[in-house]
Enzyme design. Structure first.
Site, PDB file in Angstrom:
ATOM      1  N   ASP A 247       0.549  -1.201   0.277  1.00 38.53           N
ATOM      2  CA  ASP A 247       0.179  -0.094  -0.199  1.00 38.53           C
ATOM      3  C   ASP A 247       1.096   1.200   0.103  1.00 38.53           C
ATOM      4  O   ASP A 247       0.711   1.934   0.495  1.00 38.53           O
ATOM      5  CB  ASP A 247      -0.906   0.209   1.053  1.00 38.53           C
TER       6      ASP A 247
ATOM      7  N   HIS B  38      -2.662   0.956  12.052  1.00 40.41           N
ATOM      8  CA  HIS B  38      -1.900  -0.530  11.906  1.00 40.41           C
ATOM      9  C   HIS B  38      -0.941  -0.379  11.824  1.00 40.41           C
ATOM     10  O   HIS B  38      -0.028  -0.230  11.025  1.00 40.41           O
ATOM     11  CB  HIS B  38      -3.038  -1.063  10.621  1.00 40.41           C
TER      12      HIS B  38
ATOM     13  N   GLN C 142      -3.293  -5.311   6.252  1.00 39.71           N
ATOM     14  CA  GLN C 142      -3.193  -3.745   7.091  1.00 39.71           C
ATOM     15  C   GLN C 142      -3.597  -3.987   8.573  1.00 39.71           C
ATOM     16  O   GLN C 142      -5.236  -4.366   8.502  1.00 39.71           O
ATOM     17  CB  GLN C 142      -2.913  -3.083   6.647  1.00 39.71           C
TER      18      GLN C 142
ATOM     19  N   ARG D 113       3.494  13.102  10.189  1.00 36.54           N
ATOM     20  CA  ARG D 113       1.705  12.737   9.712  1.00 36.54           C
ATOM     21  C   ARG D 113       1.434  11.479  10.023  1.00 36.54           C
ATOM     22  O   ARG D 113       1.607  10.671   9.475  1.00 36.54           O
ATOM     23  CB  ARG D 113       1.955  12.628   8.120  1.00 36.54           C
TER      24      ARG D 113
ATOM     25  N   ASP E 245      -0.992   9.352  10.263  1.00 35.92           N
ATOM     26  CA  ASP E 245      -1.914   8.386   8.966  1.00 35.92           C
ATOM     27  C   ASP E 245      -3.338   7.903   9.610  1.00 35.92           C
ATOM     28  O   ASP E 245      -2.971   7.252  10.832  1.00 35.92           O
ATOM     29  CB  ASP E 245      -1.419   7.206   8.747  1.00 35.92           C
TER      30      ASP E 245
ATOM     31  N   GLU F 215      -3.865  13.074   9.539  1.00 32.55           N
ATOM     32  CA  GLU F 215      -4.268  13.090   8.078  1.00 32.55           C
ATOM     33  C   GLU F 215      -5.563  12.225   8.623  1.00 32.55           C
ATOM     34  O   GLU F 215      -5.480  11.349   8.821  1.00 32.55           O
ATOM     35  CB  GLU F 215      -3.679  12.142   7.443  1.00 32.55           C
TER      36      GLU F 215
ATOM     37  N   HIS G 107      -0.915  11.589  -3.124  1.00 31.56           N
ATOM     38  CA  HIS G 107      -0.633  10.462  -3.943  1.00 31.56           C
ATOM     39  C   HIS G 107      -2.134   9.637  -3.232  1.00 31.56           C
ATOM     40  O   HIS G 107      -2.263   8.571  -4.205  1.00 31.56           O
ATOM     41  CB  HIS G 107       0.062   9.096  -1.886  1.00 31.56           C
ATOM     42  N   ASP G 108      -3.481  10.071  -2.354  1.00 34.19           N
ATOM     43  CA  ASP G 108      -4.618   9.711  -2.670  1.00 34.19           C
ATOM     44  C   ASP G 108      -5.638   9.644  -3.478  1.00 34.19           C
ATOM     45  O   ASP G 108      -5.361  10.857  -4.648  1.00 34.19           O
ATOM     46  CB  ASP G 108      -5.001   9.447  -0.756  1.00 34.19           C
TER      47      ASP G 108
ATOM     48  N   ARG H  24      -4.589   4.488  -7.675  1.00 30.35           N
ATOM     49  CA  ARG H  24      -4.288   5.875  -7.601  1.00 30.35           C
ATOM     50  C   ARG H  24      -2.796   5.810  -7.830  1.00 30.35           C
ATOM     51  O   ARG H  24      -1.762   6.782  -8.044  1.00 30.35           O
ATOM     52  CB  ARG H  24      -4.029   5.458  -5.495  1.00 30.35           C
TER      53      ARG H  24
HETATM   54  C1  OTU Z   1      -3.852   6.744   4.508  1.00 26.40           C
HETATM   55  O1  OTU Z   1      -5.535   7.151   3.097  1.00 26.40           O
HETATM   56  C2  OTU Z   1      -3.318   7.030   3.514  1.00 26.40           C
HETATM   57  O2  OTU Z   1      -2.700   8.302   2.670  1.00 26.40           O
HETATM   58  C3  OTU Z   1      -3.111   6.118   2.204  1.00 26.40           C
HETATM   59  O3  OTU Z   1      -2.878   5.721   1.445  1.00 26.40           O
HETATM   60  C4  OTU Z   1      -3.301   3.985   2.773  1.00 26.40           C
HETATM   61  O4  OTU Z   1      -3.935   3.991   1.781  1.00 26.40           O
HETATM   62  C5  OTU Z   1      -4.192   4.549   4.080  1.00 26.40           C
HETATM   63  O5  OTU Z   1      -4.097   5.426   5.026  1.00 26.40           O
HETATM   64  C6  OTU Z   1      -3.977   3.102   5.184  1.00 26.40           C
HETATM   65  O6  OTU Z   1      -2.976   3.595   5.438  1.00 26.40           O
HETATM   66  O7  OTU Z   1      -8.952   6.376   3.244  1.00 26.40           O
HETATM   67  O8  OTU Z   1      -8.191   6.353   1.308  1.00 26.40           O
HETATM   68  O9  OTU Z   1      -9.778   9.191   7.017  1.00 26.40           O
HETATM   69  O10 OTU Z   1      -8.602   8.821   4.317  1.00 26.40           O
HETATM   70  O11 OTU Z   1      -6.226   7.326   6.388  1.00 26.40           O
HETATM   71  C7  OTU Z   1      -7.378   7.225   1.540  1.00 26.40           C
HETATM   72  C8  OTU Z   1      -7.793   8.809   7.025  1.00 26.40           C
HETATM   73  C9  OTU Z   1      -7.684   6.204   2.887  1.00 26.40           C
HETATM   74  C10 OTU Z   1      -8.264   8.789   5.764  1.00 26.40           C
HETATM   75  C11 OTU Z   1      -6.590   8.014   5.027  1.00 26.40           C
HETATM   76  C12 OTU Z   1      -6.470   6.626   3.925  1.00 26.40           C
END
Ligand code: OTU
Length: 651
Positions: free
Chosen positions: A147, A190, A257, A287, A289, A331, A400-401, A525
């Site tokens: 991931d 996680h 995860q 950050r 996560d 985040e 990146h998301d 992504r």
């Molecule tokens: C985050 O995103 C990261 O930015 C992602 O790249 C990871 O895949 C994920 O965590 C798992 O570690 O739902 O669609 O409210 O939106 O934590 C991405 C926060 C996610 C979530 C965010 C998550």
């Protein structure tokens, strides 16, 4: 929490003399006493939440004592250069709010190959005015699909493909010499299924089983899933994974995860140890996560539970004592009312994260772009609760998301939009399926049950550059670049740390090869995580090229921003209506330096704003400091070209 102050007093009375001895012995009188002062200052913010979280599970007094000794040991063991940073930032606690702060986000491998490679590219970042470098996950992840690094097997090591802990420390030191800060990801929610804790849990070790949420059968998972949304409905449906001989493991994200159980105080202690270790490496910002997911409660969506905030407050207090130079960035990609709480904006202020992603601004900028109408954007942003003056947003356009359409039903309703239809429109528009759409993104995680979907694609592709280039259309190329820079002009003006996502400064297109790597093929992504194109970067000083024009635009944004005190974070952004549905107008004030007005036109046509009615109260001798026209501001009106922007500063 009634007994907490009493406990706090007890702990403090008992610990202070000993802490003072240790700290003064290690650091001398001046610095040692500072550690004691920090303990006195923050102990309640630590003890109250811990008491509320864990009093029923553990001997809180003993637990607090144990954590505090860890924290103090970190404080006294910090290297001299890092203690210098501590000192500087204690004197200047708003350092991160400066107008000259500009962030850059990149993958270590995709940007520089490895950590030493990133060190060689710092001059490039300096050209863009970067003062804050966020490196995407770099701690040792599991093999294969991880991931994008968000499945960690060892929080004490760096991914061997990227370098070593020593490389990380050297990079941090280099950045500090240049006045730049380093941000890295900390995955709190996680671990990888291959992390030693998870392996021990799977082998039946009871202490480690208690680190995770593992159920013998479907009874509890079914009960939770009645109210749990799915994060990755396509790729990883449900929130639990059946692991043979182990049971049903809570896995909010991918099956590999495993969600930690933060209701277990030992999880708190273990992650605190990780955080303290990272502060010693020279990391300035962590950050956090997926912060909203840390606490689970049956009958809820298991996000943003009150305990999440208690956890963050307690961690924050620990770090404030151990390494005051270090900041937390939340985040939390959640609804606006929930979002501000991560900055401590509860009914009563509590120090929590210093920074948080302004995902509402991000979503609302894209919404305005697609609809050529800023009414919803202005309404939604104006309705947000004020954030504490000691904090700052990180403002951004892309990361990146995927982009999830966090459009609140009440905001859409208030401006006469059907929320579901608008979210659907945004997905259709940015996937390029909407009639006449210039965008070339792709749907991410379409949920057949709810009809929801999110969007992938680079900023440039979503702004229309990929479609314009495909047909060699010079006019549309120009328009797409204007859209990109206009969107970013709001990101740079909004009052926060603007984050530039790697490649946007060169308008990099979607990565056509994103699915070639089998570990990435199921996750689109990766289309907006292209490797840095250094040959495109070589054209950045040539104004005849796309790269040259965009790059120059970013350099100008950074330069102008740095000189405008009103753009520093920590004060509210005022949105106002200049009398046009397509123009987003915002004003930022500074007590001593006069205000700045930023205008961004999301329409296909030029807009003429009469100064008297559109920009009332603006000082007569205000100047246009950024914008297509540049130079002097007409006393009568301001013209914004289609997709153009302007910043106006009072003298
Ligand atoms: C985050 O995103 C990261 O930015 C992602 O790249 C990871 O895949 C994920 O965590 C798992 O570690 O739902 O669609 O409210 O939106 O934590 C991405 C926060 C996610 C979530 C965010 C998550």
């Amino acid at each position: 929490m009634s007994a907490a102050p009493e406990l706090a007093r007890l702990v403090l009375d008992e610990l202070l003399p000993d802490v003072r001895n240790r700290a003064v012995k290690a650091l001398g009188g001046v610095e040692g006493e500072a550690v004691v002062a920090r303990l006195e200052q923050h102990h309640l913010d630590l003890i109250e939440p811990l008491f509320a979280l864990y009093d029923k599970k553990a001997d809180t007094t003993a637990f607090v004592r144990r954590l505090l000794y860890q924290v103090v040991a970190t404080a006294t063991g910090r290297s001299e250069p890092l203690r210098v940073l501590d000192r500087r930032r204690e004197v200047d606690p708003r350092w991160f709010q400066r107008a000259r702060q500009i962030g850059y986000v990149c993958y270590v491998d995709r940007f520089g190959g490895d950590l030493p490679g990133v060190r060689k590219r710092l001059d490039y970042l300096a050209e863009l005015g970067v003062t804050y470098l966020h490196l995407m996950p770099l701690l040792k992840p599991r093999e294969g699909d991880n991931d994008g690094g968000y499945a960690v097997v060892d929080y004490s090591s760096v991914d061997p493909g990227l370098g070593t802990v020593a490389d990380l420390e050297s990079l941090a030191a280099d950045l500090h010499t240049r006045g730049m800060a380093l941000c890295i990801d900390l995955v709190l929610n996680h671990t990888a299924a291959e992390h030693p804790w998870a392996v021990a849990a799977a082998a039946g070790d009871q202490a480690y089983r208690a680190f995770y949420r593992i159920f013998p059968d479907r009874e509890m998972p079914d009960r939770y899933e009645r109210t749990l949304p799915e994060v990755f409905p396509d790729r990883a449906p449900g929130s639990f994974t059946h692991v043979p001989d182990v049971g049903w493991v809570w896995t909010t994200f991918n099956s590999f995860q495993w969600d930690l159980d933060w209701a277990n105080p030992e999880v708190f202690a273990a992650m605190l140890a990780t955080i303290l270790e990272l502060t010693g490496r020279g990391v300035d910002v962590l950050r956090l996560d997926a912060a909203p997911f840390l606490w689970k409660r049956e009958g809820t969506d298991c996000q943003n539970q009150p305990e999440v905030h208690l956890i963050l407050q307690a961690l924050r207090a620990c770090v404030a004592i151990a390494a005051p130079a270090v900041l937390f960035k939340a985040e939390a990609i959640v609804a606006p009312q929930q979002l501000v709480q991560y900055l401590g904006a509860h009914d009563r202020f509590r120090p929590e994260c210093d920074l948080a992603y302004h995902n509402q601004l991000m979503v609302m900028l894209w919404s305005a772009l697609a609809s050529r109408d800023v009414t919803l954007t202005r309404h939604a942003l104006s309705r947000m609760r004020r954030t504490p003056p000691s904090t700052a947003w990180v403002t951004y356009l892309r990361c990146h998301d995927d982009i999830g359409w966090a459009v609140a039903d009440e905001d859409a309703g208030a401006v006469g939009l059907d929320p579901t239809a608008h979210r659907h429109f945004l997905s259709t528009f940015f996937s390029g399926d909407y009639e006449g759409s210039f965008a070339r993104g792709a749907l991410f995680q379409h949920n057949r049950r709810t009809g929801d979907s999110r969007i992938s694609g680079t900023a440039a592709a979503l702004c229309g550059l990929d479609s314009a280039r495909a047909t060699n259309d010079r006019v549309q190329t120009d328009v797409a670049l204007r859209r990109l820079l206009t969107l970013y002009s709001v990101v740079y003006a909004y009052g926060g740390i603007p984050l530039l996502y790697m490649g946007d400064e060169l308008a990099l297109p979607n990565d056509p090869h994103w699915a070639d790597d089998p570990a990435h093929a199921a996750d689109n992504r990766w289309m907006h995580r292209p490797p840095m194109d250094w040959s495109a970067a070589d054209r950045r000083h040539d104004p005849a090229t796309v790269e040259g024009r965009v790059f120059a635009g970013f350099v100008r944004l950074a330069r102008v921003r740095a000189g405008l005190l009103a753009l520093r974070a920590g004060s509210p952004t005022e949105l106002f209506d200049p009398g046009s549905r397509s123009v987003l107008a915002l004003r930022r004030k500074h007590p001593s330096s006069g205000s700045v007005v930023a205008l961004a036109n999301f329409g296909d046509d030029a807009v003429l704003l009469p100064r008297d009615s559109a920009l009332p109260g603006l000082a007569q001798d205000s100047r246009m400091v950024l914008g297509a026209e540049g130079g002097l501001l007409s006393p009568y009106d301001v013209t914004l070209p289609a997709w153009g922007h302007a910043w106006i500063a009072e003298p």
